[in-house]
Enzyme design. Structure first.
Site, PDB file in Angstrom:
ATOM      1  N   ARG B  70     -11.356   9.904   5.408  1.00  0.00           N
ATOM      2  CA  ARG B  70     -12.262   8.776   5.133  1.00  0.00           C
ATOM      3  C   ARG B  70     -13.657   9.248   4.718  1.00  0.00           C
ATOM      4  O   ARG B  70     -14.539   8.413   4.542  1.00  0.00           O
ATOM      5  CB  ARG B  70     -12.412   7.903   6.402  1.00  0.00           C
ATOM      6  N   TYR B 163     -10.445   3.689   0.613  1.00  0.00           N
ATOM      7  CA  TYR B 163     -11.292   4.616   1.352  1.00  0.00           C
ATOM      8  C   TYR B 163     -11.327   5.967   0.649  1.00  0.00           C
ATOM      9  O   TYR B 163     -10.521   6.238  -0.237  1.00  0.00           O
ATOM     10  CB  TYR B 163     -10.839   4.735   2.797  1.00  0.00           C
ATOM     11  N   THR B 166      -9.128  12.536   1.125  1.00  0.00           N
ATOM     12  CA  THR B 166      -9.223  13.974   0.877  1.00  0.00           C
ATOM     13  C   THR B 166      -8.747  14.302  -0.550  1.00  0.00           C
ATOM     14  O   THR B 166      -9.373  15.071  -1.271  1.00  0.00           O
ATOM     15  CB  THR B 166      -8.347  14.713   1.913  1.00  0.00           C
ATOM     16  N   GLU B 177       3.343   9.732   1.778  1.00  0.00           N
ATOM     17  CA  GLU B 177       3.370   9.167   3.140  1.00  0.00           C
ATOM     18  C   GLU B 177       4.836   8.957   3.495  1.00  0.00           C
ATOM     19  O   GLU B 177       5.504   8.155   2.842  1.00  0.00           O
ATOM     20  CB  GLU B 177       2.617   7.836   3.103  1.00  0.00           C
ATOM     21  N   TYR B 287      -3.490   3.439  13.566  1.00  0.00           N
ATOM     22  CA  TYR B 287      -4.287   2.284  13.173  1.00  0.00           C
ATOM     23  C   TYR B 287      -4.606   1.347  14.332  1.00  0.00           C
ATOM     24  O   TYR B 287      -5.276   0.340  14.133  1.00  0.00           O
ATOM     25  CB  TYR B 287      -3.602   1.530  12.021  1.00  0.00           C
TER      26      TYR B 287
END
Lengths: 313, 313
Positions: B70, B163, B166, B177, B287
């Site tokens: 982030r 966001y 990286t 993911e 989360y």
């Protein structure tokens, strides 16, 4: 040898959550019951919900300094010099002062300690003593009530592998282990199963205290034989992962020659034991640091005598 | 508007693992490839495997001070006064100096950043820019190669919810993911899927660099609309858990009136949106602290022009 075992009524019962702070089903249930206790109330039983490792719960981590579920041995419980003790040893001494002392007459009768695992173990009860007829009867009752859902029983009284659990301060320790659930989340299906186990345990205690006699029974249990370690590289890195044929196959029969690990360069490692076993705690997240890939067990049958309350009406 | 987009060859490619230190598939693969690079070698491409957050990996935790995924925004990347910076901001500046600078000609061409989720998302690719024809073509290629396995594409270019990742220092950032996988464990099935995605991505880059033209394509993507929060009690405790009908149903259609949460006292909370949506990141462990129970998305079709390498043979 008498064919019936009699006990005093079980008046002091605790439900522990958060012994591992990132196993959230027990944390959420205990926090709920601390405010809404009706669900766990039973006549003439003091049922006490309790968060055992509040700092670990706050941080949503397994423990702060050391595993709380390994330090309820006489040496740790006796240690002095409070300044140098780990958070969990201090906490164990406090818990022992409230719910114990371990091994004494004043100790709680029954402690249900609520845990989760990333392994596909379903609802599991953990037994610490194969001669504890009362707990065997309790487990037999819960198992029957849970049907058709599976409720397996793990017996850990292995001379080297048994450990000093938080619940072991009670006269009748009950480990409740429900999975699969990742650390740090709450799954509705897992929560429901844990809630059912607690309900049936409390129902049994109520019936028992009211004088119901439970006839002799047999209980199928999986007895801990050995922990199997991960293959490691020279630098300590894991060299292989649980084979896909073993993943999610807790309690199923594993035979010699069947795959247990896959190496990162594609080789298969097989089980080289001498006879069929039943793996459990397969790929449990918290056991990587303990270097346990899975635990092998043997299925055996325990027998319990009839149990009854000694001075019920 | 041209009907073909041309690019320089993609010579600088990185594969990031351990951006979140407890998402172990990427950690294990990157550590393996650092020693055995043959699998990811492609002619005339510098493919660099790299552990982005080694301290978090060492501790098997998501991050040390703050979420590394982030902080790749201009403000953090520019910050001075090294003594007061969090570990991850310092690390982000270092990573940016090696693989960036973000937004410059010297930045890496492609970064594959390997993540895991506890949600049942299967193999998922995350797209940051709906006008990046090259990445859309890459994703389309991977998706086709993965079939019959599902490979979904999540598009996050929401003005508030996007966001600073990286991977965003690359010209073409690729989020990978794969789930469901609990934090802190490695599942063979999830590892295999991640490995396949990386293989196909590198194969595409090789073909592209060698001059292959990829014709115009359509790509079905799930566009981020909104994050849905957990219902909370006054003291901040979670008041409800993901409903069992929604658990493990990532990408499936969710209609107004269908259940999304169960409260601890047994009530059902339903989805009150105006139209059907597609939830994802359902019950992702990391989360909870961000108070995101799940993300809702809308299925849309992107179109990419034909892409080709400008100066291939």
């Amino acid at each position: 040898m008498a064919d019936r075992t009699v006990y005093n009524p079980m008046r002091k019962v605790a439900i522990f959550g958060g012994t591992h702070g990132n196993e959230l089903s027990g944390v959420v249930l205990v926090n709920h019951w601390l405010k809404h206790g009706e669900e766990i109330a039973r006549p003439d039983i003091d049922v006490r919900p309790f968060i055992t490792n509040p700092e670990a719960v706050e941080k949503c981590t397994r423990y702060i300094d050391t595993d709380l579920n390994r330090v309820f041995d006489p040496e740790n419980l006796r240690k002095e010099n409070k300044l140098n003790l780990s958070y969990e040893v201090k906490r164990a001494q406090y818990i022992n002062s409230v719910f114990g002392p371990k091994g004494s007459d004043e100790a709680y009768d029954v402690i249900l300690d609520l845990h989760n695992t990333t392994a596909h173990m379903g609802a599991t009860l953990i037994l610490e003593n194969s001669r504890d007829d009362f707990t065997i009867q309790l487990f037999n009752y819960i198992k029957k009530c849970m049907a058709p859902l599976t409720c397996s029983v793990l017996l850990n009284e292995h001379p080297q592998l048994k450990y000093a659990t938080t619940r072991s301060i009670a006269k009748h320790p009950v480990g409740v282990e429900v999975g699969p659930q990742p650390q740090s989340i709450i799954r509705a299906d897992v929560l429901d199963k844990m809630r059912m186990v607690v309900k049936y345990a409390l129902d049994f205690l109520k019936d028992f205290n009211e004088g119901k006699e439970f006839p002799p029974c047999n209980l199928e249990v999986y007895k801990v034989l050995e922990n199997v370690a991960y293959p490691r590289k020279e630098n300590g890195d894991i060299a292989a992962v649980i084979h896909k044929n073993l993943q999610d196959q807790d309690w199923k029969e594993l035979n010699p020659g069947e795959p247990i690990f896959s190496t990162l360069d594609g080789k298969t490692i097989t089980y080289e034991g001498e006879c069929a076993v039943h793996p459990t705690f397969v790929n449990e997240a918290a056991y990587y640091e303990k270097n346990q890939a899975f635990t092998i067990t043997q299925k055996i049958l325990l027998t319990a005598q009839s149990v009854r309350c000694i001075n019920s009406k």
